[in-house]
Design a protein around this motif. Structure first.
Motif, PDB file in Angstrom:
ATOM      1  N   ARG A 142      23.200  -3.736   9.324  1.00  0.00           N
ATOM      2  CA  ARG A 142      22.576  -4.601  10.306  1.00  0.00           C
ATOM      3  C   ARG A 142      23.733  -4.732  11.369  1.00  0.00           C
ATOM      4  NH1 ARG A 142      24.923  -9.699   9.390  1.00  0.00           N
ATOM      5  NH2 ARG A 142      25.804 -10.053   7.368  1.00  0.00           N
ATOM      6  N   ARG A 143      23.219  -5.071  12.572  1.00  0.00           N
ATOM      7  CA  ARG A 143      24.046  -5.200  13.626  1.00  0.00           C
ATOM      8  C   ARG A 143      24.872  -6.584  13.652  1.00  0.00           C
ATOM      9  NH1 ARG A 143      23.904  -1.245  17.826  1.00  0.00           N
ATOM     10  NH2 ARG A 143      25.482  -2.403  18.656  1.00  0.00           N
ATOM     11  N   ASP A 144      25.894  -6.784  13.908  1.00  0.00           N
ATOM     12  CA  ASP A 144      26.639  -8.393  14.037  1.00  0.00           C
ATOM     13  C   ASP A 144      27.608  -8.082  15.300  1.00  0.00           C
ATOM     14  OD1 ASP A 144      27.353 -10.609  13.637  1.00  0.00           O
ATOM     15  OD2 ASP A 144      28.992 -10.143  12.232  1.00  0.00           O
ATOM     16  N   GLY A 145      26.811  -8.344  16.356  1.00  0.00           N
ATOM     17  CA  GLY A 145      27.681  -8.079  17.759  1.00  0.00           C
ATOM     18  C   GLY A 145      27.719  -6.801  17.829  1.00  0.00           C
ATOM     19  N   ASN A 146      29.169  -6.274  18.021  1.00  0.00           N
ATOM     20  CA  ASN A 146      29.474  -4.807  18.171  1.00  0.00           C
ATOM     21  C   ASN A 146      29.979  -4.276  16.895  1.00  0.00           C
ATOM     22  OD1 ASN A 146      29.383  -4.866  21.096  1.00  0.00           O
ATOM     23  ND2 ASN A 146      31.265  -5.719  21.255  1.00  0.00           N
ATOM     24  N   ASP A 147      29.706  -4.932  15.750  1.00  0.00           N
ATOM     25  CA  ASP A 147      30.032  -4.551  14.459  1.00  0.00           C
ATOM     26  C   ASP A 147      28.644  -3.914  13.567  1.00  0.00           C
ATOM     27  OD1 ASP A 147      32.819  -4.794  14.880  1.00  0.00           O
ATOM     28  OD2 ASP A 147      32.828  -6.488  14.110  1.00  0.00           O
ATOM     29  N   PHE A 148      28.817  -3.402  12.455  1.00  0.00           N
ATOM     30  CA  PHE A 148      27.658  -3.115  11.545  1.00  0.00           C
ATOM     31  C   PHE A 148      28.158  -3.380  10.289  1.00  0.00           C
ATOM     32  CE2 PHE A 148      27.856   0.007  15.255  1.00  0.00           C
ATOM     33  CZ  PHE A 148      26.466  -0.067  15.670  1.00  0.00           C
ATOM     34  N   ILE A 149      27.150  -3.954   9.553  1.00  0.00           N
ATOM     35  CA  ILE A 149      27.452  -4.525   8.298  1.00  0.00           C
ATOM     36  C   ILE A 149      26.532  -3.729   7.215  1.00  0.00           C
ATOM     37  CG2 ILE A 149      27.692  -6.529   6.568  1.00  0.00           C
ATOM     38  CD1 ILE A 149      29.319  -6.800   9.273  1.00  0.00           C
ATOM     39  N   LEU A 150      27.487  -2.909   6.348  1.00  0.00           N
ATOM     40  CA  LEU A 150      26.740  -1.880   5.285  1.00  0.00           C
ATOM     41  C   LEU A 150      26.571  -2.858   4.005  1.00  0.00           C
ATOM     42  CD1 LEU A 150      27.310   0.018   7.826  1.00  0.00           C
ATOM     43  CD2 LEU A 150      27.690   1.615   5.902  1.00  0.00           C
ATOM     44  N   ASN A 151      25.551  -2.516   3.285  1.00  0.00           N
ATOM     45  CA  ASN A 151      25.330  -3.061   2.033  1.00  0.00           C
ATOM     46  C   ASN A 151      24.435  -1.783   1.348  1.00  0.00           C
ATOM     47  OD1 ASN A 151      26.312  -5.950   1.542  1.00  0.00           O
ATOM     48  ND2 ASN A 151      25.602  -6.008   3.560  1.00  0.00           N
ATOM     49  N   GLY A 152      24.858  -1.624  -0.121  1.00  0.00           N
ATOM     50  CA  GLY A 152      24.058  -0.931  -0.845  1.00  0.00           C
ATOM     51  C   GLY A 152      24.786   0.059  -1.765  1.00  0.00           C
ATOM     52  N   ASN A 153      24.189   0.861  -2.521  1.00  0.00           N
ATOM     53  CA  ASN A 153      25.175   1.764  -3.491  1.00  0.00           C
ATOM     54  C   ASN A 153      24.818   3.117  -3.057  1.00  0.00           C
ATOM     55  OD1 ASN A 153      25.783  -0.479  -5.483  1.00  0.00           O
ATOM     56  ND2 ASN A 153      23.775  -0.738  -5.638  1.00  0.00           N
ATOM     57  N   TYR A 154      25.691   3.978  -3.476  1.00  0.00           N
ATOM     58  CA  TYR A 154      25.686   5.622  -3.415  1.00  0.00           C
ATOM     59  C   TYR A 154      25.994   6.024  -4.830  1.00  0.00           C
ATOM     60  CZ  TYR A 154      26.210   4.946   1.839  1.00  0.00           C
ATOM     61  OH  TYR A 154      26.191   4.338   2.992  1.00  0.00           O
ATOM     62  N   ARG A 155      25.109   7.022  -5.103  1.00  0.00           N
ATOM     63  CA  ARG A 155      25.552   7.982  -6.189  1.00  0.00           C
ATOM     64  C   ARG A 155      25.732   9.428  -5.935  1.00  0.00           C
ATOM     65  NH1 ARG A 155      24.432   5.734 -11.147  1.00  0.00           N
ATOM     66  NH2 ARG A 155      23.989   7.708 -12.266  1.00  0.00           N
ATOM     67  N   TYR A 156      26.100  10.015  -6.854  1.00  0.00           N
ATOM     68  CA  TYR A 156      26.603  11.521  -6.748  1.00  0.00           C
ATOM     69  C   TYR A 156      27.315  11.966  -5.555  1.00  0.00           C
ATOM     70  CZ  TYR A 156      21.857  10.681  -8.913  1.00  0.00           C
ATOM     71  OH  TYR A 156      20.715  10.321  -9.638  1.00  0.00           O
ATOM     72  N   VAL A 157      28.470  11.114  -5.363  1.00  0.00           N
ATOM     73  CA  VAL A 157      29.343  11.226  -4.280  1.00  0.00           C
ATOM     74  C   VAL A 157      30.647  12.047  -4.587  1.00  0.00           C
ATOM     75  CG1 VAL A 157      30.710   9.948  -2.469  1.00  0.00           C
ATOM     76  CG2 VAL A 157      28.761   8.899  -3.339  1.00  0.00           C
ATOM     77  N   LEU A 158      30.486  13.355  -4.480  1.00  0.00           N
ATOM     78  CA  LEU A 158      31.597  14.260  -4.650  1.00  0.00           C
ATOM     79  C   LEU A 158      32.775  13.816  -4.319  1.00  0.00           C
ATOM     80  CD1 LEU A 158      30.088  17.583  -3.764  1.00  0.00           C
ATOM     81  CD2 LEU A 158      29.963  16.555  -5.968  1.00  0.00           C
ATOM     82  N   ASP A 159      33.783  13.541  -5.444  1.00  0.00           N
ATOM     83  CA  ASP A 159      35.080  13.192  -5.158  1.00  0.00           C
ATOM     84  C   ASP A 159      35.300  11.955  -4.491  1.00  0.00           C
ATOM     85  OD1 ASP A 159      36.362  15.667  -6.242  1.00  0.00           O
ATOM     86  OD2 ASP A 159      35.497  16.629  -4.568  1.00  0.00           O
ATOM     87  N   GLY A 160      34.256  11.118  -4.589  1.00  0.00           N
ATOM     88  CA  GLY A 160      34.051   9.631  -3.774  1.00  0.00           C
ATOM     89  C   GLY A 160      35.168   8.767  -4.514  1.00  0.00           C
TER      90      GLY A 160
END
Length: 384
Positions: A142-160
């Motif tokens: 979501r946008r917050d002024g000029n910034d972006f706020i990320l939320n959530g989960n990722y899976r299967y990330v190689l060498d994450g």
């Protein structure tokens, strides 16, 4: 298209084979895959500093070698043949391609030299979806002024869990399908990023889960246009799919060679089993599958070169990637299974390396989409 290697390409392939045969032996692979990082840092630095493979298709203006995707695929084929445990697929075939496809000039100038120096990078986009395209993205922003706020989960990330730099795909809150997709690139030492290694069947390739909680990113991290990165992401994944298919082709060749060598030394009923017609038929079928795979992979690599340079055949990238992956996924697992049969009971034992290839074949079959997924994808392209 001329599928014969140039003298330079043959030299690159032969050099890769010789180096990996010595440095990625069975003992080296077994030691690396159970280590804390899942790879040998000294070997990774040797690959980066001595072989310079991570710079193969990075443009010269950023310190790279400026070669093409065919050269990259030639090296990846040998990596798959020797089960190299290193963050190469994630750093080069995923993160580097993401920067080349969608990165701004400033982002390329910042991160590509870091990757060349040996920094580990990766791409996170899937959150346990059965899809392997932009529709798989479920992490939101979501946008917050000029910034972006990320939320959530990722899976299967190689060498994450080892990555120094991450490319995150996220979607605008409320968007569905391929709409509202954005790409972000940032270092992994920011507040709001939690990472953990993911137990997997294939110990030779490290995967991780990443959770982003109120991760704040500024506008300088955005790759391409906000909310319109779906085509960029799909192109990045097509390029990664071709790279993975190249590894599968290399693995196919190695399980064939291992099986032929074993059949020449194993005796039954007074002669080596290599002389039995049933074994000959299996080996011939394995060879045929490998030759078809190699043809599909190198054709796809030529199309990838076109796509990266906006050539006239660039629009064939998705089709070529899916054709290569659909065949290689099925053929690699089939060849690995035949190798187990030829080795008999010992093929299932820890002492022999066949089981390592069998596990890699099964894991890589599903990563970035299995044969069924890619056949259905090609069918949809033909109907459109």
């Amino acid at each position: 298209m001329d599928f014969a290697f140039t003298e330079e390409q043959q030299m690159i392939r032969d050099t890769a084979a010789a180096f990996l045969k010595a440095s990625s032996s069975s003992a080296a692979v077994r030691a690396a895959m159970v280590s804390d990082k899942g790879f040998d840092p000294a070997l990774w630095q040797s690959i980066c500093a001595d072989m310079y493979w991570q710079a193969l298709h990075i443009p010269e203006q950023y310190g790279g070698m400026g070669l093409g995707y065919v050269e990259l695929v030639a090296v990846l084929e040998q990596m798959g043949r020797y089960l190299l445990c290193a963050p190469y697929m994630s750093s080069v075939a995923m993160a580097t391609n993401a920067l080349l496809v969608a990165g701004t000039d400033a982002q390329k100038a910042l991160y590509l030299p870091q990757i060349i120096e040996g920094k580990i990078a990766s791409l996170a986009f899937n959150s346990a979806s059965r899809d392997w395209d932009a529709c798989a993205v479920s992490v939101t922003y979501r946008r917050d002024g000029n910034d972006f706020i990320l939320n959530g989960n990722y899976r299967y990330v190689l060498d994450g869990d080892n990555a120094d730099v991450m490319v995150f795909a996220a979607r605008d809150e409320g968007s569905v399908g391929e709409n509202g997709i954005s790409l972000f690139v940032c270092p992994t030492d920011l507040n709001g990023i939690e990472r953990a290694a993911l137990p997997t069947m294939d110990q030779t390739r490290r995967q991780a889960t990443i959770t982003v909680t109120n991760l704040r990113l500024d506008e300088s991290t955005v790759m391409g246009d906000v909310g319109k990165a779906d085509k960029h992401l799909n192109k990045i994944l097509d390029l990664a799919t071709i790279a993975l298919a190249a590894e599968q082709a290399g693995g196919m060749q190695e399980v064939l060679d291992m099986s032929v060598e074993y059949s020449k030394s194993r005796s039954q009923f007074g002669r080596t089993i290599a002389g039995f017609q049933a074994i000959k038929h299996k080996a011939a079928d394995m060879m045929l599958r490998g030759e078809v795979a190699r043809s599909a992979v190198y054709y796809a690599a030529c199309i990838a070169d076109e796509a990266l340079n906006d050539g006239p055949l660039a629009n064939e990238l998705s089709e070529a990637a899916s054709i290569a992956k659909s065949h290689c996924s099925e053929a690699y697992f089939k060849n690995a299974g035949e190798a187990l049969q030829i080795h008999g009971g010992v093929g299932f034992t820890w002492e022999y390396d066949v089981h390592l290839y069998f596990k890699r074949a099964k894991a890589s079959e599903h990563f970035l989409g299995g044969s069924g997924y890619h056949r259905e994808r090609v069918a949809k392209m033909l109907l459109d």
